[in-house]
Design an enzyme around this catalytic site. Structure first.
Site, PDB file in Angstrom:
ATOM      1  N   LYS A   1       0.817  -1.222   0.000  1.00  0.00           N
ATOM      2  CA  LYS A   1       0.000   0.000   0.000  1.00  0.00           C
ATOM      3  C   LYS A   1       0.847   1.266   0.000  1.00  0.00           C
ATOM      4  O   LYS A   1       0.557   2.220  -0.733  1.00  0.00           O
ATOM      5  CB  LYS A   1      -0.934   0.033   1.213  1.00  0.00           C
ATOM      6  CG  LYS A   1      -2.064  -0.948   1.193  1.00  0.00           C
ATOM      7  CD  LYS A   1      -3.052  -0.692   2.314  1.00  0.00           C
ATOM      8  CE  LYS A   1      -2.416  -0.686   3.677  1.00  0.00           C
ATOM      9  NZ  LYS A   1      -1.822  -1.990   4.046  1.00  0.00           N
TER      10      LYS A   1
ATOM     11  N   LYS B   1      -2.105   9.743   6.765  1.00  0.00           N
ATOM     12  CA  LYS B   1      -2.107   8.440   7.424  1.00  0.00           C
ATOM     13  C   LYS B   1      -2.942   8.579   8.695  1.00  0.00           C
ATOM     14  O   LYS B   1      -2.479   9.146   9.685  1.00  0.00           O
ATOM     15  CB  LYS B   1      -0.670   8.003   7.767  1.00  0.00           C
ATOM     16  CG  LYS B   1      -0.564   6.605   8.352  1.00  0.00           C
ATOM     17  CD  LYS B   1      -0.742   5.530   7.300  1.00  0.00           C
ATOM     18  CE  LYS B   1      -0.534   4.143   7.893  1.00  0.00           C
ATOM     19  NZ  LYS B   1      -0.648   3.076   6.885  1.00  0.00           N
TER      20      LYS B   1
END
Length: 252
Positions: A15, A34
């Site tokens: 990812k 994030k």
């Protein structure tokens, strides 16, 4: 302006590398968010820092960090630190969207990994962001080999059930010597996902940042993500690169 949530069919599927590749090709006005970083202690570089190492100077934001390599809700509970929820993520995305052309939101693990005791997931964060009127899509990073069709189909079904758009699938780590399952999966992944295959990044793509990584990103991502990779050509080349396994034993 686009908001692209990057999730995976599981852990360790690439990812962060895919997020960095998309960021590298998207131009200077890119932000990477994030929501919850796990398995990293204070002062250590996390996934957001890895994206900047590979892609160059993008805006990188981390909302929460937990030291143990666990699901975010478990890691938050064990550390005594507050969890991160959909509203907080959506508001952070909206703030970044005011100053950037693309906001990439990289999840932890798969789509339905829990972030808090209420069971909120990356999918809930995407829905909360869409509720603010922002254009939201999801990019699914898949593994190459056996088992990926099932996890890809499950992820795609979960997205459809929630009304979230799957932009496409990217294989995050293509092996140097792909087996039969991996090569067959190139044709099958779009079918089970109901979305196009938008790229294949080679194993070891994160070895170098800067210009070498930019070249890998261009070669490994489709035009829809800013690159020059062609799914039909790559699939045909892989199918032709080795004889059919049945032919290896013919005449025996």
């Amino acid at each position: 302006m686009t908001v692209l949530f990057v999730t995976g069919t599981g852990t360790e599927v690439g990812k962060t590398v895919v997020t960095a590749a998309v960021a590298a090709l998207a131009g200077p006005r890119v932000a990477v968010l994030k929501p919850g970083q796990t398995g990293v202690t204070p002062g250590e570089p996390g996934d957001a820092a890895e994206v900047t190492r590979l892609a160059g100077p993008v805006t990188a934001v981390e909302l929460a960090r937990y030291p143990e390599p666990l699901a975010p809700d478990t890691a938050a509970r064990r550390s005594g630190l507050p969890p991160v929820g959909p509203k907080q993520v959506a508001e952070a995305v909206a703030e970044l969207a005011q100053r950037h052309d693309l906001v990439l939101v990289e999840g932890a693990g798969g789509l339905l990994v829990r972030y808090d005791d209420e069971g909120h997931t990356l999918a809930d964060m995407a829905l909360a962001t869409a509720d603010l009127g922002l254009p939201v899509q999801v990019l699914l990073v898949a593994s190459a080999g056996l088992g990926t069709l099932n996890t890809t189909a499950l992820s795609a079904e979960a997205l459809r059930a929630r009304g979230l758009e799957l932009r496409g699938v990217v294989v995050g780590s293509w092996p140097a010597e792909p087996d039969l399952a991996s090569r067959c999966n190139l044709a099958d992944l779009p079918s089970v996902a109901g979305a196009p295959l938008l790229g294949v990044l080679p194993q070891g793509a994160a070895a170098e940042g800067g210009a070498p990584f930019l070249s890998l990103a261009r070669a490994g991502l489709a035009p829809a993500l800013g690159g020059g990779w062609d799914a039909a050509d790559f699939t045909a080349a892989q199918q032709a690169s080795r004889p059919a396994e049945g032919a290896l034993t013919s005449g025996a």
